[in-house]
Structures are given as C-alpha cells and as structure tokens.
Scaffold this active site. Structure first.
Site, PDB file in Angstrom:
ATOM      1  N   ASN A  19     -13.816  -0.704  14.080  1.00 48.95           N
ATOM      2  CA  ASN A  19     -13.637  -1.819  15.022  1.00 48.95           C
ATOM      3  C   ASN A  19     -14.174  -1.462  16.410  1.00 48.95           C
ATOM      4  O   ASN A  19     -14.967  -2.202  16.990  1.00 48.95           O
ATOM      5  CB  ASN A  19     -12.143  -2.154  15.166  1.00 48.95           C
ATOM      6  N   PHE A  20     -13.707  -0.327  16.955  1.00 51.64           N
ATOM      7  CA  PHE A  20     -14.083   0.041  18.335  1.00 51.64           C
ATOM      8  C   PHE A  20     -15.601   0.232  18.437  1.00 51.64           C
ATOM      9  O   PHE A  20     -16.227  -0.215  19.401  1.00 51.64           O
ATOM     10  CB  PHE A  20     -13.360   1.324  18.769  1.00 51.64           C
ATOM     11  N   TYR A  61       0.841  -1.212   0.000  1.00 45.77           N
ATOM     12  CA  TYR A  61       0.000   0.000   0.000  1.00 45.77           C
ATOM     13  C   TYR A  61       0.870   1.254   0.000  1.00 45.77           C
ATOM     14  O   TYR A  61       0.726   2.114  -0.875  1.00 45.77           O
ATOM     15  CB  TYR A  61      -0.893  -0.046   1.241  1.00 45.77           C
ATOM     16  N   GLU A 120       4.136   1.790  -0.623  1.00 49.38           N
ATOM     17  CA  GLU A 120       5.004   2.004  -1.788  1.00 49.38           C
ATOM     18  C   GLU A 120       4.176   2.137  -3.068  1.00 49.38           C
ATOM     19  O   GLU A 120       4.567   2.858  -3.987  1.00 49.38           O
ATOM     20  CB  GLU A 120       6.025   0.869  -1.924  1.00 49.38           C
ATOM     21  N   VAL A 130     -11.557   2.942  14.058  1.00 53.49           N
ATOM     22  CA  VAL A 130     -12.816   3.579  14.471  1.00 53.49           C
ATOM     23  C   VAL A 130     -13.983   2.605  14.294  1.00 53.49           C
ATOM     24  O   VAL A 130     -14.803   2.423  15.210  1.00 53.49           O
ATOM     25  CB  VAL A 130     -13.060   4.891  13.683  1.00 53.49           C
ATOM     26  N   ASN A 159      -6.075   9.646   8.434  1.00 50.04           N
ATOM     27  CA  ASN A 159      -7.194   8.784   8.871  1.00 50.04           C
ATOM     28  C   ASN A 159      -8.534   9.524   8.895  1.00 50.04           C
ATOM     29  O   ASN A 159      -8.676  10.530   9.584  1.00 50.04           O
ATOM     30  CB  ASN A 159      -6.925   8.243  10.280  1.00 50.04           C
TER      31      ASN A 159
HETATM   32  P1  NAD Z   1     -12.682   1.869   0.482  1.00 48.76           P
HETATM   33  O1  NAD Z   1     -12.016   0.543   0.544  1.00 48.76           O
HETATM   34  O2  NAD Z   1     -14.003   2.029   1.156  1.00 48.76           O
HETATM   35  O3  NAD Z   1     -12.841   2.355  -1.016  1.00 48.76           O
HETATM   36  C1  NAD Z   1     -12.001   1.951  -2.064  1.00 48.76           C
HETATM   37  C2  NAD Z   1     -12.882   1.645  -3.263  1.00 48.76           C
HETATM   38  O4  NAD Z   1     -12.048   1.284  -4.368  1.00 48.76           O
HETATM   39  C3  NAD Z   1     -13.818   0.462  -3.012  1.00 48.76           C
HETATM   40  O5  NAD Z   1     -15.117   0.786  -3.454  1.00 48.76           O
HETATM   41  C4  NAD Z   1     -13.206  -0.662  -3.836  1.00 48.76           C
HETATM   42  O6  NAD Z   1     -14.148  -1.625  -4.244  1.00 48.76           O
HETATM   43  C5  NAD Z   1     -12.592   0.114  -4.979  1.00 48.76           C
HETATM   44  N1  NAD Z   1     -11.490  -0.589  -5.645  1.00 48.76           N
HETATM   45  C6  NAD Z   1     -10.447  -1.241  -5.071  1.00 48.76           C
HETATM   46  N2  NAD Z   1      -9.637  -1.742  -6.021  1.00 48.76           N
HETATM   47  C7  NAD Z   1     -10.166  -1.377  -7.218  1.00 48.76           C
HETATM   48  C8  NAD Z   1      -9.798  -1.609  -8.570  1.00 48.76           C
HETATM   49  N3  NAD Z   1      -8.693  -2.301  -8.885  1.00 48.76           N
HETATM   50  N4  NAD Z   1     -10.597  -1.107  -9.547  1.00 48.76           N
HETATM   51  C9  NAD Z   1     -11.714  -0.418  -9.246  1.00 48.76           C
HETATM   52  N5  NAD Z   1     -12.128  -0.178  -7.989  1.00 48.76           N
HETATM   53  C10 NAD Z   1     -11.352  -0.655  -6.992  1.00 48.76           C
HETATM   54  O7  NAD Z   1     -11.627   2.924   1.085  1.00 48.76           O
HETATM   55  P2  NAD Z   1     -11.786   4.488   1.346  1.00 48.76           P
HETATM   56  O8  NAD Z   1     -11.510   4.716   2.775  1.00 48.76           O
HETATM   57  O9  NAD Z   1     -13.024   5.013   0.732  1.00 48.76           O
HETATM   58  O10 NAD Z   1     -10.530   5.037   0.532  1.00 48.76           O
HETATM   59  C11 NAD Z   1     -10.643   5.653  -0.732  1.00 48.76           C
HETATM   60  C12 NAD Z   1      -9.285   6.148  -1.180  1.00 48.76           C
HETATM   61  O11 NAD Z   1      -8.768   7.096  -0.235  1.00 48.76           O
HETATM   62  C13 NAD Z   1      -8.241   5.038  -1.304  1.00 48.76           C
HETATM   63  O12 NAD Z   1      -7.448   5.286  -2.445  1.00 48.76           O
HETATM   64  C14 NAD Z   1      -7.414   5.186  -0.052  1.00 48.76           C
HETATM   65  O13 NAD Z   1      -6.100   4.749  -0.236  1.00 48.76           O
HETATM   66  C15 NAD Z   1      -7.477   6.694   0.197  1.00 48.76           C
HETATM   67  N6  NAD Z   1      -7.291   7.005   1.612  1.00 48.76           N
HETATM   68  C16 NAD Z   1      -8.282   6.790   2.521  1.00 48.76           C
HETATM   69  C17 NAD Z   1      -8.046   7.074   3.863  1.00 48.76           C
HETATM   70  C18 NAD Z   1      -9.105   6.884   4.923  1.00 48.76           C
HETATM   71  O14 NAD Z   1      -8.817   7.104   6.106  1.00 48.76           O
HETATM   72  N7  NAD Z   1     -10.321   6.507   4.592  1.00 48.76           N
HETATM   73  C19 NAD Z   1      -6.800   7.573   4.279  1.00 48.76           C
HETATM   74  C20 NAD Z   1      -5.817   7.747   3.311  1.00 48.76           C
HETATM   75  C21 NAD Z   1      -6.071   7.495   1.979  1.00 48.76           C
HETATM   76  N1  UDP Z   2      -5.855  -0.488  16.133  1.00 52.42           N
HETATM   77  C1  UDP Z   2      -6.195  -0.954  17.385  1.00 52.42           C
HETATM   78  N2  UDP Z   2      -7.247  -1.809  17.490  1.00 52.42           N
HETATM   79  C2  UDP Z   2      -7.994  -2.198  16.422  1.00 52.42           C
HETATM   80  C3  UDP Z   2      -7.648  -1.699  15.138  1.00 52.42           C
HETATM   81  C4  UDP Z   2      -6.561  -0.851  15.036  1.00 52.42           C
HETATM   82  O1  UDP Z   2      -5.570  -0.624  18.402  1.00 52.42           O
HETATM   83  O2  UDP Z   2      -8.950  -2.966  16.621  1.00 52.42           O
HETATM   84  C5  UDP Z   2      -4.729   0.466  16.013  1.00 52.42           C
HETATM   85  C6  UDP Z   2      -3.707   0.120  14.932  1.00 52.42           C
HETATM   86  O3  UDP Z   2      -2.711  -0.765  15.424  1.00 52.42           O
HETATM   87  C7  UDP Z   2      -3.156   1.495  14.596  1.00 52.42           C
HETATM   88  C8  UDP Z   2      -4.332   2.440  14.828  1.00 52.42           C
HETATM   89  O4  UDP Z   2      -5.269   1.701  15.627  1.00 52.42           O
HETATM   90  O5  UDP Z   2      -2.124   1.838  15.493  1.00 52.42           O
HETATM   91  C9  UDP Z   2      -5.026   2.869  13.538  1.00 52.42           C
HETATM   92  O6  UDP Z   2      -5.296   1.701  12.764  1.00 52.42           O
HETATM   93  P1  UDP Z   2      -6.076   1.753  11.375  1.00 52.42           P
HETATM   94  O7  UDP Z   2      -5.992   0.388  10.801  1.00 52.42           O
HETATM   95  O8  UDP Z   2      -7.411   2.357  11.573  1.00 52.42           O
HETATM   96  O9  UDP Z   2      -5.261   2.811  10.489  1.00 52.42           O
HETATM   97  P2  UDP Z   2      -3.711   2.986  10.126  1.00 52.42           P
HETATM   98  O10 UDP Z   2      -2.858   2.113  10.991  1.00 52.42           O
HETATM   99  O11 UDP Z   2      -3.628   2.611   8.693  1.00 52.42           O
HETATM  100  O12 UDP Z   2      -3.484   4.418  10.388  1.00 52.42           O
END
Ligand code: NAD
Ligand code: UDP
Length: 318
Positions: free
Chosen positions: A195-196, A150, A152, A193, A179
């Site tokens: 999960n909790f 993810y 890289e 979020v 996040n």
């Molecule tokens: P999500 O998993 O709910 O949404 C991702 C969507 O992409 C899904 O609908 C999935 O089915 C679709 N998808 C996955 N692979 C695909 C492919 N090969 N072709 C077409 N569709 C595909 O996640 P999200 O939280 O909505 O994240 C959306 C974007 O924002 C992602 O690129 C993620 O890396 C980025 N992002 C999200 C967060 C966050 O906290 N939610 C943080 C940083 C970056």
């Molecule tokens: N985490 C946790 N309990 C859970 C799920 C996640 O303590 O049930 C921790 C996890 O180890 C990380 C933080 O919560 O330190 C955020 O995790 P998340 O997967 O939401 O996002 P990311 O690690 O990608 O920022």
C-alpha cells in the site's frame, strides 16, 4: 541416467502466490522437480510465467479444499490468501482453505510418506500480551472477529499438523511466518508495505490506520525462503512450531517515512480508523531458528524496500 539422491519431487501449494513463486524458483534452482498448485485466487500465472518453460516445473490449477492425488516426496503447504482484504473477502472459504486444505495435504503426505511444511503465521499469537513472541506463547486471539477466519483457520491447521504427527507419525515442519514483503506482492492486496509503496509511487496520500503507533517487523522474502529451505532440511522430529521473521520492529509511522524518503514525491500522511482486532505490536523471537537452523535475516529494510520499490515501479510504469 544420473540419479541425484538430493533431488525431490516437491509440491508447492499456493505456488503462484507471492511467497510460493519465490519458493518454486529457489527449489528449481537447486535442481528439484516442482509441482506448483494454485487456484489463482490471489496468485497469478504471471508470477510463475518465467518458470513455465523449465522442464522440471509443472503448473496445476487445483483448489486444496478438494483431495489431490499426486506422487511427491515433499510438500510445502502455502495455499491461503494472506492479506486481510483478501482473506476477509470470502471468510468461509478462507477457513475451508486452511482447515480442509490441511486435511487434504496431510492425507496426501500420509499416503506418499512425504515430509510436509505448513506456512503458519504470527497471527496465531493474535494481539499478543507477551512481547516479543516466543513459540511457547499460546496467543490472544478473538475467535469471532473479522480476522478469525484466518487466525483460527491457521490455528486449527497447526492442531491438525500436530495430531497427524502424534497419531500417524508424519514428518511435519510448522513455520510461523511474520510479516514478509518483496517483489510480487499483489499491488492491491492492502498489506501495508505494498500500500505505502504504491501510494508513494502514484503521488497519493499514505493511509495510516489508527495513530500509526502500532508496530510490525518486516522480513525480506529472500531471507524467509532461505529459512524455509533450511527448516525443511532439519532432522525428522524437529517439528517446530518455528518463528520465522525479522526481529527489527517499527511503527507504521516510521515505515511510512522510510517509504516516502525512498520513493521521493509529495505524498502526505492521512489517518483512517484502525480496523478491528488489529494487533498493537508484533516482533518475532527467533532464538530457536538461530539455534536450530543457524538462520537469521540478512537483508536490511532499506535494501529490501529498494528492491520492492523497483518492482512496483516496473509493473506500474511509475
Ligand atoms: P498470496 O495470497 O500471495 O499467496 C497465496 C496463494 O494461495 C495464492 O497464489 C492463491 O491463489 C493460493 N490459494 C488461495 N486459496 C487457495 C486454495 N483454496 N487452493 C489453492 N490455492 C489457493 O500470499 P503469500 O503472502 O504468498 O502467503 C503464502 C502463505 O504464507 C499463506 O499460507 C499465508 O498465510 C502465509 N503467510 C504469509 C505471510 C506474509 O507476510 N506474506 C505471513 C504469514 C503467513
Ligand atoms: N496499515 C496501515 N495502512 C495501510 C495498510 C495497513 O496503517 O494502508 C497497518 C495495519 O492497520 C496494520 C499494519 O499496517 O497495523 C500491518 O498491516 P498488514 O495488513 O500489512 O498486516 P497485518 O495486520 O496482517 O500484520
């Protein structure tokens, strides 16, 4: 026929996911035509079911790792699983989605001359040694660990965006998203979020990974989408990368307490091993977004969590 000069045909890849579905909704509410593209790996038709009858909305099953031929004015490239459980399920496909997906969407933007937005991530900073993280920080990322597919993949996607910008003069906008939480997160995606909240609603133990002292900063989805729209409206040449997130930082222990207080019930904390390469701290420096977009998050954690708890209560019947 009345032509709205502001109206665009917008492609949202990953549009049936958590963030994508909120973005589609927002774009439609502003009168845009939206093509929502998704392969439904982590997203679902249910997330956009309420939009299906809108004549300005089109849902397309497609995988971004394959070329796409549509005519569009702007592209939001969000396709990619975002939760560690999901992106580690098929890590090779995760990298392909980020890298081949970026190449295909950039090619589409080049042909159609569309402005293109990339959903990059705070994960490009890895386990950061600079705190809070400004856009100028290059990060500390393990290239061979379980999060690397993810991290890289997203870093390479950023490289491709900037090479298309330099080489082909593409109109790019690269956002580094921290996040984010809110309604339509997947209940089983393993993010902290969801999960909790799900554990608290079911009266199960709250799983703290490690000692719970690691920190994150949580942004409510509506604030983030407002930032996307404002960024997309900035002048060409303002490419980012631009941090987008809420700078209020907390430990996972504090988050767990907040969720338990909000949901009520008898959940206790249980401690599990910390997954490898789990970043110890994370907080966005959002000075650039404040200056360029006059944007900063407005929704408090209490309000945002309440909305999210209500959503999960409804879908879990809890
Ligand atoms: P999500 O998993 O709910 O949404 C991702 C969507 O992409 C899904 O609908 C999935 O089915 C679709 N998808 C996955 N692979 C695909 C492919 N090969 N072709 C077409 N569709 C595909 O996640 P999200 O939280 O909505 O994240 C959306 C974007 O924002 C992602 O690129 C993620 O890396 C980025 N992002 C999200 C967060 C966050 O906290 N939610 C943080 C940083 C970056
Ligand atoms: N985490 C946790 N309990 C859970 C799920 C996640 O303590 O049930 C921790 C996890 O180890 C990380 C933080 O919560 O330190 C955020 O995790 P998340 O997967 O939401 O996002 P990311 O690690 O990608 O920022």
């Amino acid at each position: 026929m009345i032509i709205n000069p502001q109206k665009t045909r917008t492609l949202v890849t990953g549009g049936a996911g958590f963030l994508g579905s909120h973005l589609c909704e927002r774009l439609l509410s502003e009168g845009h035509d939206v093509i929502c593209l998704d392969n439904f790996f982590t997203g679902s038709k249910g997330n956009v079911a309420h939009l299906i009858n809108n004549p300005h909305f089109e849902l397309m099953r497609h995988d971004v790792t394959f070329p796409l031929y549509v005519e569009v004015d702007q592209i939001y490239n969000l396709a990619c699983p975002a939760s560690p459980i999901h992106y580690q399920y098929d890590p090779v496909q995760t990298t392909k989605t980020s890298v081949h997906g970026a190449i295909n969407m950039l090619g589409l933007a080049k042909r159609t001359k569309a402005r293109i937005f990339q959903a990059s991530t705070s994960e490009v900073y890895g386990d950061p040694e600079v705190h809070p993280q400004p856009e100028s920080y290059w990060g500390k990322v393990n290239p061979i660990g379980i999060r690397s597919c993810y991290d890289e993949g997203k870093r390479c996607a950023e490289t491709l965006f900037f090479d298309y910008y330099r080489q082909h003069n593409l109109d790019i906008k690269v956002a580094r998203i921290f996040n984010t939480y809110g309604p339509r997160m997947h209940p089983n995606d393993g993010r902290v979020v969801s999960n909790f909240i799900v554990q608290a609603l079911k009266g199960e133990d709250i799983t703290i990974y490690g000692d719970g002292q690691q920190t994150r900063s949580f942004c409510y989805v509506d604030d983030l989408i407002e930032g996307f729209i404002r960024f997309m409206e900035t002048e060409s040449g303002f490419t980012g990368p631009l941090n987008m997130g809420n700078p209020i930082e907390m430990t996972m222990l504090v988050l767990a307490e907040k969720v338990i207080n909000l949901v009520g019930g008898k959940s206790k904390l249980v401690f599990h091993p910390l997954p490898s390469d789990d970043p110890k701290q994370r907080q966005p420096d959002i000075r650039l977004a404040k200056e360029k977009l006059a944007w900063e998050p407005k929704v408090t954690l209490d309000d945002g969590l309440r909305e999210t708890v209500n959503y999960f209560r409804k879908i879990l019947n809890a």
